[in-house]
Design a protein around this motif. Structure first.
Motif, PDB file in Angstrom:
ATOM      1  N   PHE A  96      10.080  -0.653  -6.577  1.00 46.60           N
ATOM      2  CA  PHE A  96      10.963   0.513  -6.720  1.00 46.60           C
ATOM      3  C   PHE A  96      10.518   1.720  -5.894  1.00 46.60           C
ATOM      4  O   PHE A  96      11.321   2.566  -5.558  1.00 46.60           O
ATOM      5  CB  PHE A  96      11.072   0.914  -8.194  1.00 46.60           C
ATOM      6  N   LYS A  97       9.219   1.809  -5.630  1.00 45.47           N
ATOM      7  CA  LYS A  97       8.753   3.044  -5.018  1.00 45.47           C
ATOM      8  C   LYS A  97       8.278   2.870  -3.580  1.00 45.47           C
ATOM      9  O   LYS A  97       8.457   3.770  -2.760  1.00 45.47           O
ATOM     10  CB  LYS A  97       7.611   3.600  -5.883  1.00 45.47           C
ATOM     11  N   TYR A  98       7.645   1.729  -3.272  1.00 43.66           N
ATOM     12  CA  TYR A  98       6.966   1.618  -1.983  1.00 43.66           C
ATOM     13  C   TYR A  98       7.602   0.630  -1.015  1.00 43.66           C
ATOM     14  O   TYR A  98       7.146   0.485   0.095  1.00 43.66           O
ATOM     15  CB  TYR A  98       5.486   1.259  -2.213  1.00 43.66           C
ATOM     16  N   TRP A  99       8.636  -0.073  -1.447  1.00 44.78           N
ATOM     17  CA  TRP A  99       9.239  -1.106  -0.608  1.00 44.78           C
ATOM     18  C   TRP A  99       9.721  -0.533   0.729  1.00 44.78           C
ATOM     19  O   TRP A  99       9.329  -0.997   1.799  1.00 44.78           O
ATOM     20  CB  TRP A  99      10.393  -1.763  -1.373  1.00 44.78           C
ATOM     21  N   ASN A 100      10.558   0.498   0.652  1.00 42.14           N
ATOM     22  CA  ASN A 100      11.121   1.065   1.882  1.00 42.14           C
ATOM     23  C   ASN A 100      10.046   1.724   2.743  1.00 42.14           C
ATOM     24  O   ASN A 100      10.086   1.647   3.968  1.00 42.14           O
ATOM     25  CB  ASN A 100      12.211   2.084   1.549  1.00 42.14           C
ATOM     26  N   PHE A 101       9.075   2.375   2.081  1.00 45.98           N
ATOM     27  CA  PHE A 101       7.975   3.017   2.820  1.00 45.98           C
ATOM     28  C   PHE A 101       7.180   1.949   3.584  1.00 45.98           C
ATOM     29  O   PHE A 101       6.858   2.116   4.764  1.00 45.98           O
ATOM     30  CB  PHE A 101       7.069   3.757   1.831  1.00 45.98           C
ATOM     31  N   GLY A 102       6.911   0.832   2.909  1.00 51.93           N
ATOM     32  CA  GLY A 102       6.174  -0.270   3.534  1.00 51.93           C
ATOM     33  C   GLY A 102       6.946  -0.818   4.732  1.00 51.93           C
ATOM     34  O   GLY A 102       6.374  -1.041   5.804  1.00 51.93           O
ATOM     35  N   LEU A 103       8.241  -1.010   4.546  1.00 53.48           N
ATOM     36  CA  LEU A 103       9.053  -1.565   5.631  1.00 53.48           C
ATOM     37  C   LEU A 103       9.132  -0.595   6.815  1.00 53.48           C
ATOM     38  O   LEU A 103       9.034  -1.020   7.969  1.00 53.48           O
ATOM     39  CB  LEU A 103      10.468  -1.882   5.135  1.00 53.48           C
ATOM     40  N   SER A 104       9.294   0.697   6.504  1.00 53.50           N
ATOM     41  CA  SER A 104       9.363   1.692   7.593  1.00 53.50           C
ATOM     42  C   SER A 104       8.054   1.716   8.373  1.00 53.50           C
ATOM     43  O   SER A 104       8.050   1.805   9.607  1.00 53.50           O
ATOM     44  CB  SER A 104       9.639   3.079   7.042  1.00 53.50           C
ATOM     45  N   THR A 105       6.935   1.642   7.644  1.00 48.76           N
ATOM     46  CA  THR A 105       5.626   1.634   8.311  1.00 48.76           C
ATOM     47  C   THR A 105       5.504   0.397   9.194  1.00 48.76           C
ATOM     48  O   THR A 105       5.054   0.472  10.338  1.00 48.76           O
ATOM     49  CB  THR A 105       4.499   1.649   7.251  1.00 48.76           C
ATOM     50  N   LEU A 106       5.947  -0.750   8.655  1.00 45.19           N
ATOM     51  CA  LEU A 106       5.885  -2.003   9.408  1.00 45.19           C
ATOM     52  C   LEU A 106       6.768  -1.916  10.657  1.00 45.19           C
ATOM     53  O   LEU A 106       6.365  -2.344  11.749  1.00 45.19           O
ATOM     54  CB  LEU A 106       6.339  -3.155   8.506  1.00 45.19           C
ATOM     55  N   GLU A 107       7.945  -1.333  10.492  1.00 44.95           N
ATOM     56  CA  GLU A 107       8.857  -1.172  11.640  1.00 44.95           C
ATOM     57  C   GLU A 107       8.205  -0.319  12.732  1.00 44.95           C
ATOM     58  O   GLU A 107       8.289  -0.657  13.917  1.00 44.95           O
ATOM     59  CB  GLU A 107      10.165  -0.504  11.187  1.00 44.95           C
ATOM     60  N   SER A 108       7.532   0.766  12.302  1.00 41.77           N
ATOM     61  CA  SER A 108       6.863   1.641  13.278  1.00 41.77           C
ATOM     62  C   SER A 108       5.760   0.876  14.006  1.00 41.77           C
ATOM     63  O   SER A 108       5.602   0.994  15.233  1.00 41.77           O
ATOM     64  CB  SER A 108       6.251   2.852  12.581  1.00 41.77           C
ATOM     65  N   LEU A 109       4.996   0.079  13.235  1.00 44.38           N
ATOM     66  CA  LEU A 109       3.900  -0.682  13.847  1.00 44.38           C
ATOM     67  C   LEU A 109       4.447  -1.706  14.836  1.00 44.38           C
ATOM     68  O   LEU A 109       3.913  -1.884  15.929  1.00 44.38           O
ATOM     69  CB  LEU A 109       3.061  -1.383  12.765  1.00 44.38           C
ATOM     70  N   LEU A 110       5.539  -2.378  14.444  1.00 44.60           N
ATOM     71  CA  LEU A 110       6.138  -3.387  15.319  1.00 44.60           C
ATOM     72  C   LEU A 110       6.670  -2.735  16.599  1.00 44.60           C
ATOM     73  O   LEU A 110       6.541  -3.290  17.688  1.00 44.60           O
ATOM     74  CB  LEU A 110       7.273  -4.120  14.588  1.00 44.60           C
ATOM     75  N   TRP A 329       0.447   7.733  -5.055  1.00 45.51           N
ATOM     76  CA  TRP A 329       1.075   7.673  -6.382  1.00 45.51           C
ATOM     77  C   TRP A 329       2.186   8.712  -6.499  1.00 45.51           C
ATOM     78  O   TRP A 329       3.212   8.477  -7.145  1.00 45.51           O
ATOM     79  CB  TRP A 329       0.004   7.914  -7.452  1.00 45.51           C
ATOM     80  N   HIS A 330       1.964   9.869  -5.842  1.00 40.50           N
ATOM     81  CA  HIS A 330       2.973  10.925  -5.935  1.00 40.50           C
ATOM     82  C   HIS A 330       4.263  10.558  -5.217  1.00 40.50           C
ATOM     83  O   HIS A 330       5.336  10.986  -5.607  1.00 40.50           O
ATOM     84  CB  HIS A 330       2.433  12.238  -5.352  1.00 40.50           C
ATOM     85  N   GLY A 331       4.146   9.807  -4.140  1.00 39.45           N
ATOM     86  CA  GLY A 331       5.366   9.455  -3.424  1.00 39.45           C
ATOM     87  C   GLY A 331       5.060   8.576  -2.231  1.00 39.45           C
ATOM     88  O   GLY A 331       3.940   8.586  -1.709  1.00 39.45           O
ATOM     89  N   ALA A 332       6.096   7.823  -1.834  1.00 36.45           N
ATOM     90  CA  ALA A 332       5.913   6.911  -0.714  1.00 36.45           C
ATOM     91  C   ALA A 332       6.223   7.653   0.575  1.00 36.45           C
ATOM     92  O   ALA A 332       7.302   7.529   1.130  1.00 36.45           O
ATOM     93  CB  ALA A 332       6.835   5.714  -0.896  1.00 36.45           C
ATOM     94  N   ALA A 333       5.274   8.453   1.037  1.00 32.79           N
ATOM     95  CA  ALA A 333       5.478   9.192   2.287  1.00 32.79           C
ATOM     96  C   ALA A 333       4.117   9.535   2.876  1.00 32.79           C
ATOM     97  O   ALA A 333       3.139   9.712   2.135  1.00 32.79           O
ATOM     98  CB  ALA A 333       6.266  10.474   2.036  1.00 32.79           C
ATOM     99  N   ALA A 334       4.085   9.639   4.197  1.00 27.86           N
ATOM    100  CA  ALA A 334       2.822   9.916   4.883  1.00 27.86           C
ATOM    101  C   ALA A 334       2.255  11.277   4.460  1.00 27.86           C
ATOM    102  O   ALA A 334       1.039  11.464   4.420  1.00 27.86           O
ATOM    103  CB  ALA A 334       3.053   9.887   6.381  1.00 27.86           C
ATOM    104  N   THR A 335       3.142  12.222   4.124  1.00 26.46           N
ATOM    105  CA  THR A 335       2.667  13.565   3.750  1.00 26.46           C
ATOM    106  C   THR A 335       1.798  13.512   2.481  1.00 26.46           C
ATOM    107  O   THR A 335       0.807  14.218   2.376  1.00 26.46           O
ATOM    108  CB  THR A 335       3.855  14.502   3.490  1.00 26.46           C
ATOM    109  N   TYR A 336       2.187  12.648   1.528  1.00 28.09           N
ATOM    110  CA  TYR A 336       1.395  12.523   0.294  1.00 28.09           C
ATOM    111  C   TYR A 336       0.057  11.832   0.584  1.00 28.09           C
ATOM    112  O   TYR A 336      -0.958  12.155  -0.027  1.00 28.09           O
ATOM    113  CB  TYR A 336       2.163  11.734  -0.765  1.00 28.09           C
ATOM    114  N   VAL A 337       0.093  10.882   1.518  1.00 24.17           N
ATOM    115  CA  VAL A 337      -1.149  10.196   1.891  1.00 24.17           C
ATOM    116  C   VAL A 337      -2.113  11.211   2.502  1.00 24.17           C
ATOM    117  O   VAL A 337      -3.303  11.245   2.157  1.00 24.17           O
ATOM    118  CB  VAL A 337      -0.852   9.040   2.885  1.00 24.17           C
TER     119      VAL A 337
END
Lengths: 473, 338
Positions: A96-110, A329-337
């Motif tokens: 529910f929280k990290y799926w899209n973030f994970g995919l976007s990160t993967l897309e950027s890496l690809l 944990w706060h959110g699926a975004a690079a800013t929170y990381v």
């Protein structure tokens, strides 16, 4: 359902009436069932099917805890059970929280690797409070695994612990050992409890409705790329300061209201905020800010990773890893990381340099004061990442402050709105004086007088924005 | 729990509780009485100009409803959920739909629109929504209620993006029950605030330019009546300060929308409600590229109260000029379909 809504006022009035009706009678079960029903209504109010997730998460932890208890200590079965239970809870968060973030990160890496790809993103909406209740539920199962508490035999009582409405949406992150025993004791309404509950609710409502909402009006309106590109450095610094005040008032206000309501309903919640902006070290900041989350991360992540028992280098890595996970944990975004990484690196650096001790004999007064300023400036910088829509915007924001331009004072309109920082500032200052024994803690009569004034100020000074920042997490 | 007070006798306890409550009440009461007295002596102008909520009618269930208040757009929810069957019936019967964002809400007052369309024996409905709404939300309503208007007038100020506002996206995911919740919450908050500020002021009245106009929307034709727009208008000048390029995505979206309107037996017409920082050239360009008539009168001396929305007087002037030009579009139409 939000605390700041008429629907909630009606719901809470009904539950509190039940509390008064059952007072002094041995009617534990009916009262607890009313609390459970209220919690179900509270959570299902906007999207009823989210209740299924809540039931799923509770059921996983309920059965896992029972089976763990039946397994011999140290057995492989026990380890598999807790691993499965933690995976199920984290799986919910992942989907529910990290799926899209994970995919976007993967897309950027690809794309960086020269293989651009469009991966299937999910349209699922993040269920409210998911991050909070999965941590509450997971903490219970781990405590049973560690032998700290026995498993709860009644499913609906465990479900009430996880779904109890005052803490469900945005904490505090309650521990089973602090809460479950409260379900079994007789409760009676007494005046001091009533006063304390009302004091916390009025104080929380003032912080949220007056300070946070009015600050949010300005911050939300101005924190955009266009304004950031045009505003003077003093204005940007003022906006960062206002956001740090807004998030404190918003979250501490919510926590106080949650604690106050729990008191009125006959339960005790732990303190979640203790004047964090007077912290003289990074470790001290995390003993004062979102205390229930930071202690949760310490007890369940940091210690599980080995804490500070393995080696100094491993301790630093553990601190950074835990804080990055806390950010995520706060959110699926690079800013929170980045926000988490800043705090992790600061904690590790402070430990490395031995600057974390706050004892009297540790350092001179000037050195301590200087470190306090450093700590608070770093906290403020980290808030800029936390608030910004992206890393690029956050870096631009900070760059524009560093390359100082324009006047040394913020614009009059901003200065005017900064008046809403005064109440939390007074609160922190008084807290510091009380801690140093320079003024006594507030007595009941002072509290009563101040509560009357705060209630009045809330009625004439409330702001518009009612959404709680932490609801989105 | 807090420490027990069991060392006191019950009588002393009760007396202490009474004193505590008296301190609380005195603190609240003194402040309330002083500020109520100050409020009562405040000149009427200050009250009326800066707190429109006091002048506005109650949010009753009559022909008009409170369409948005304190960040909640009830209009979005009611239109999408369909819980107000009377309103949806009027929407379905409309011959002319006027689509757009909040500038449509301010720009087409009922006082001008109703007599004009009544004279032509036509029914109209204004589908303007706040929060910089794009075409997606009204387009979805067009499909959801299977609307067949004869003319669809779109206020073209960069509206053709195939993504709704965040607010509309949330509304489109919601359940009809959420519409009822928002309606109830908004009306209850409005009633409480109206009652409260008749006695106590709000701190806002001490600051300038803080009026929040209260919007009441007609169930019959969707037009919005705003109570209490601020006094200091800004002049709208008729020269292009910004010329945004027309993006390919806009052209594609607008062409698809035009095709849908025509499939439903209607004609697409563009308009442009003026504001400071005008985007009229954008509307002119898109209308030309899609071969859509543009009904956009250019008037001197129009005023906006917040740089974005027309004042009540300017809205009447603009709408009057609009209907005069729109009459030509009506004249070119064929016979009314059965």
């Amino acid at each position: 359902m939000s605390f700041i809504s008429w629907s909630f006022v009606v719901l809470f009035a009904l539950v509190f009436a039940a509390r008064l009706a059952f007072s002094r009678r041995n009617t534990g079960a009916p009262y607890l069932l009313i609390l459970l029903a209220a919690s179900v209504v509270f959570y299902g109010w906007h999207v009823p099917w989210y209740l299924l997730l809540l039931v799923f998460s509770s059921a996983v932890d309920y059965f896992a805890a029972l089976w763990i208890d039946r397994s011999p200590a140290g057995s492989a079965r026990r380890k598999w059970l807790i691993a499965a239970c933690v995976s199920a809870n984290l799986g919910l968060l992942a989907v529910f929280k990290y799926w899209n973030f994970g995919l976007s990160t993967l897309e950027s890496l690809l794309e960086m690797a020269g293989v651009p790809a469009k991966l299937p993103h999910s349209n699922l909406i993040l269920p409210m409070g998911l991050s909070f209740y999965t941590f509450v539920a997971m903490g219970y199962a781990v405590d049973v695994y560690r032998g700290k508490i026995p498993p709860e035999r009644s499913f609906w009582k465990l479900f009430l612990f996880i779904s109890f409405f005052p803490h469900l949406m945005a904490g505090p992150v309650i521990r089973a050992k602090d809460f479950l025993h409260q379900l079994y004791r007789k409760r009676r309404v007494c005046a001091p409890v009533f006063y304390e509950g009302m004091w916390l609710i009025i104080q929380g409502a003032f912080l949220k409705l007056v300070c946070a909402n009015n600050l949010a009006n300005t911050v939300d309106r101005l924190w955009n790329a266009q304004t950031i590109a045009q505003a003077g450095s003093a204005d940007l610094a003022a906006m960062a300061l206002m956001y740090s005040g807004q998030i404190f008032c918003d979250f501490a206000g919510y926590s106080n209201m949650a604690r106050g309501m729990a008191y009125l309903l006959g339960f005790r919640f732990p303190v979640n905020f203790n004047n964090p902006y007077i912290a003289a070290s990074f470790s001290n900041f995390w003993q004062r800010w979102h205390i229930t989350l930071s202690t949760w991360l310490r007890d369940y992540f940091y210690i599980s990773l080995g804490g500070n028992r393995i080696s100094p280098r491993r301790t630093y890595i553990n601190l950074i890893v835990v804080m990055v996970l806390g950010g995520l944990w706060h959110g699926a975004a690079a800013t929170y990381v980045v926000w988490g990484a800043i705090h992790g690196a600061a904690l590790a650096g402070e430990r490395l340099l031995g600057l974390g001790q706050t004892g009297e004999q540790s350092r001179g007064r000037a050195a301590k004061l200087a470190w306090l300023v450093v700590v608070q400036v770093v906290v403020l910088v980290a808030w800029v990442f936390f608030r910004s829509p992206g890393l690029h915007e956050a870096v631009n924001f900070l760059k524009r402050i560093l390359h100082w331009e324009g006047s040394f004072l913020p614009s009059p309109a901003l200065l005017q709105m900064m008046v809403f920082l005064v109440p939390p500032a007074i609160m922190h200052l008084r807290g510091a004086l009380v801690e140093r024994g320079l003024v006594p803690p507030m007595g009941r009569f002072e509290q009563a007088a101040l509560a009357g004034a705060l209630l009045f100020l809330t009625m004439i000074g409330y702001g518009i924005n009612n959404a709680f920042i932490y609801f989105q997490f | 729990m807090p420490s027990s007070t069991s060392s006191f006798s019950p009588g002393r306890k009760r007396a202490r509780h009474r004193r505590l409550f008296a301190v609380f009440a005195a603190s609240f009461g003194v402040l309330a009485v002083v500020s109520a007295a100050v409020w009562a002596r405040t000149p009427d102008a200050l009250k009326r100009q800066r707190m429109p909520v006091l002048e506005a009618p109650p949010a009753d269930k009559g022909e008009r409803y409170l369409s948005s208040f304190r960040g909640v757009s009830v209009g979005h929810y009611l239109h999408f959920s369909g819980i107000d069957s009377e309103m949806i019936r009027h929407l379905r019967e409309a011959d002319v739909l006027i689509i757009g964002n909040s500038r449509v809400q301010f720009g087409f007052p009922q006082s001008v629109m109703k007599p004009f369309f009544a004279r032509h024996g036509l029914k109209y409905y204004a589908l303007g929504f706040p929060y910089s709404e794009t075409i997606t939300f009204p387009w979805r309503l067009l499909q959801k209620y299977d609307l067949h208007p004869r003319w669809v007038v779109v206020n073209e100020d960069i509206i053709f993006f195939n993504q709704p506002s965040d607010y509309a996206a949330e509304v489109m995911r919601s359940h009809p029950f959420n519409a009822w919740q928002n309606h109830f919450e908004t009306d209850a908050t409005y009633a409480a605030i109206r009652a409260l500020h008749r006695v106590l002021p709000h701190l806002k009245v001490l600051r300038a330019n803080v009026a929040d106009p209260v919007p009441f929307r007609s169930r019959e034709d969707g037009t919005v009546l705003f109570i209490g727009t601020p006094a200091k208008p800004v002049l709208i000048r008729n020269f292009p300060q910004h010329h945004h390029s027309v993006y390919d995505e806009e052209v594609r979206t607008a062409a698809a929308f035009k095709a849908e309107v025509e499939r439903r037996g209607g004609q697409l017409v563009f308009t442009y409600v003026p504001k400071v920082n005008p985007l009229r050239p954008h509307a002119v360009e898109l209308a030309a590229r899609l071969n859509v008539p543009l009904v956009s009168p250019v008037l001197e001396g129009l005023e906006s109260f917040d740089t974005s929305h027309l004042t009540a007087g300017s809205a009447v002037r603009f709408a009057t000029a609009f209907v005069q030009e729109f009459e030509k579009v009506l004249a070119t139409a064929g016979p009314r379909p059965k």
